[in-house]
Design an enzyme around this catalytic site. Structure first.
Site, short mmCIF file in Angstrom:
data_model
loop_
_atom_site.label_atom_id
_atom_site.label_comp_id
_atom_site.label_asym_id
_atom_site.label_seq_id
_atom_site.Cartn_x
_atom_site.Cartn_y
_atom_site.Cartn_z
N LYS A 259 48.08 48.52 42.95
CA LYS A 259 46.84 47.77 42.38
C LYS A 259 45.92 48.82 41.82
O LYS A 259 45.40 49.60 42.66
CB LYS A 259 46.34 46.80 43.33
CG LYS A 259 45.08 46.20 42.79
CD LYS A 259 44.22 45.35 44.15
CE LYS A 259 43.03 44.70 43.53
NZ LYS A 259 42.23 44.27 44.59
N LYS A 271 31.06 38.93 43.16
CA LYS A 271 30.88 39.52 44.53
C LYS A 271 29.18 39.55 44.76
O LYS A 271 28.67 39.66 43.60
CB LYS A 271 31.52 40.80 44.65
CG LYS A 271 33.06 40.75 44.59
CD LYS A 271 33.42 42.20 45.00
CE LYS A 271 34.90 42.02 45.07
NZ LYS A 271 35.47 41.48 46.33
N ARG A 345 46.38 40.15 43.41
CA ARG A 345 47.50 39.39 43.26
C ARG A 345 47.98 39.08 41.88
O ARG A 345 49.19 39.24 41.62
CB ARG A 345 47.57 38.32 44.47
CG ARG A 345 46.67 37.45 43.98
CD ARG A 345 46.04 36.57 45.18
NE ARG A 345 45.29 37.13 46.15
CZ ARG A 345 44.93 36.39 47.26
NH1 ARG A 345 45.22 35.35 47.76
NH2 ARG A 345 43.90 37.08 47.76
#
Ligand code: BES
Ligand code: MN
Ligand code: ZN
Length: 493
Positions: A259, A271, A345
């Site tokens: 990643k 965030k 992901r």
């Protein structure tokens, strides 16, 4: 990387400089002590300081009476020393001799025999500890004071010639770890996806074949999940395919996938501000894969290895993807993006699918700073290990114990898998409130078919992990030594 010149020698005249001796339990010294301490001042120093030879404890004598050395450093090794402890010894030594110009280390102590590989391990510990990320400091570090530009270290050991050969491999490992640390420490304004890919391209110099896929090629391949993440940033994504062919031509490759989110704002599911700066390290998985490829190529590993990294920035602009968007991955499976901060992901699912389809590898291991949940579960001392294969899992765990880059296996199963079923698409990109590291892994598993696969969640270990004898850097380079060991012990012909 460091100002360390390390050489090995069968013997050395102890004239001037710093001499390092090892002591076993009870303060027992090796044969070099005789010449270095003719006045027997060490016995008294041990007594005065309460030194008993405990592992990595230290006695430091400046200008010892009648000694040919300017300084005598004694480090304890306990009953015996082996394996990862040798690296910790090297790291401890480097921290002590940093301000010396000339250092002689006598690897000789009652109860321990130092094989050539052991001497190389001590040297590796020194190199790893000497790492600094100071390229943006325009003023000299006060603490470094009048530190010499280079430290000349001579390691005195029986099998010096063989140690010199083993050290070439150790150097390859140290350089791979340093590359991974550099990439993680580098701020995101300097290291975007394009810059990351350029760094990986440099591995061509070591004989690695490096292909870079740009946005257009990824669109053609149908990597809608990865591209959905990238669309909120003006900096375009890159996928880098690195190939090292050191094995037999007929052997299927092993594969590592990383990643490489160069910065993770969270996107529209943004965030909080506090601590967001750490998200410059959200490419720790890709950094480890790149560092590993460097190491394997530099030491000419006898294996066919593929390294793939997905480099994107998870940012937010008017075109950024929204919660509720549905994207189509390269596999054809559709994904409802319920949280744009679960982006790793989405990057990995296309990278894993591409890797599997193009290379049919013997196995795939992905590394990712994937979830905060893995830190809740394991803290900073183990990375999470998820796998569909007990054999691969066991080998990884063993490599973790050998290198002290430790892994802890976590569960997978249909009950967890159900949690990412979606009403509107084939799956959603988040599970419920609990088991967040597991549902992330379940998501990835939907993209690996039956290929043996392991997922390492390195969110707690790739960055901001506690300082150790061999690492004082924020970006730790976690994974390079682990996977180099895995390859070395299991997959070289
Ligand atoms: N990059 C983060 C995970 C992370 C957090 C790594 C802290 C290192 C330190 C990842 O992309 C993320 O944001 N994960 C979310 C997933 C959630 C939205 C399901 C998380 O862990 O909170
Ligand atoms: Mn995120
Ligand atoms: Zn992330």
């Amino acid at each position: 990387m460091s100002g360390l010149d390390i050489t090995f020698s069968r013997s050395a005249k102890a004239a001037g400089g710093l001499a390092v001796l090892l002591a076993a339990t009870g303060g027992k010294l090796g044969s070099a002590a005789k010449a270095l301490d003719p006045g027997k001042v060490l016995a008294k120093a041990f007594k005065v300081s309460g030194f008993t030879g405990k592992p990595l404890s230290v006695v430091d004598l400046l200008a010892p009476a009648r000694s040919p050395a300017d300084r005598l450093l004694v480090v304890g090794v306990g009953e015996s020393i082996q394996g990862h402890e040798l690296l910790r010894l090297g790291g401890t030594l480097e921290a002590q001799f940093r301000k010396s110009g000339k250092v002689t280390v006598y690897l000789d102590v009652p109860g321990s025999a130092f094989a050539p590989a052991d001497a190389a391990s001590v040297a590796l510990g020194m190199l790893l500890r000497s790492y600094r990320f100071d390229k943006y400091k325009t003023k000299k570090d006060e603490a470094d004071g009048d530190k010499p530009a280079r430290v000349k270290v001579t390691i005195v050991t029986e099998g010096a010639a063989a140690a010199t050969r083993a050290f070439a491999d150790a150097k390859a490992v140290a350089d791979g770890v340093a590359l991974a640390r550099d990439l993680v420490n580098e701020p995101a304004n300097a290291l975007g996806p394009v810059e990351f890919a350029a760094q990986a391209k440099n591995l061509q110099g070591l004989g690695v074949k490096v292909d870079i896929l740009d946005e257009r090629e990824m669109r053609k391949l149908g990597m809608g999940a990865l591209l959905g993440v990238a669309q909120g940033s003006p900096r375009p994504p890159r996928m880098v395919v690195m190939q090292w062919s050191g094995g037999k031509a007929k052997d299927k490759p092993i594969a590592f996938v990383g990643k490489g989110v160069v910065f993770d704002t969270g996107g529209n599911s943004m965030k909080p501000a506090s601590g967001m700066e750490d998200m410059k390290g959200d490419m720790g998985g890709a950094a480890a894969v790149t560092g590993l490829m460097h190491t394997l190529a530099a030491r000419k590993a006898k294996a066919n290895v593929v390294g793939i990294i997905g480099c994107v920035e998870n940012s937010v602009d008017g075109n950024a993807q929204r919660p509720g968007d549905i994207v189509t991955s390269m596999s054809g499976q559709t994904i409802e993006v319920l949280n744009t901060d679960a982006e790793g992901r989405l990057v990995l699912c296309d990278a894993l699918w591409y890797c599997n389809q193009r290379f049919q590898p013997r196995f795939m291991i992905d590394l990712a700073t994937l979830t905060g949940a893995i830190m809740v579960a394991l803290g900073h001392h183990h990375a999470g290990l998820f796998s569909n294969n007990d054999d691969l899992s066991g080998r990884l765990t063993a490599a973790g114990l050998a290198t002290s880059e430790k892994l802890w296996r976590m569960p997978l199963g249909p009950d967890y898998d159900k949690l990412i079923d979606s009403k509107n698409a084939d799956m959603k990109n988040i599970g419920g409130r609990y088991g967040g590291a597991i549902t992330a892994a379940q998501f990835l598993q939907r993209f690996v078919k039956d290929t043996p696969w392991a997922h390492l969640d390195v969110a707690g270990t790739a960055m901001g992990s506690p300082a150790t004898e061999i690492n004082q850097s924020w970006g730790s380079g976690f994974g390079v030594r682990l996977l180099d060991r895995l390859v070395r012990d299991n997959y070289e012909s």
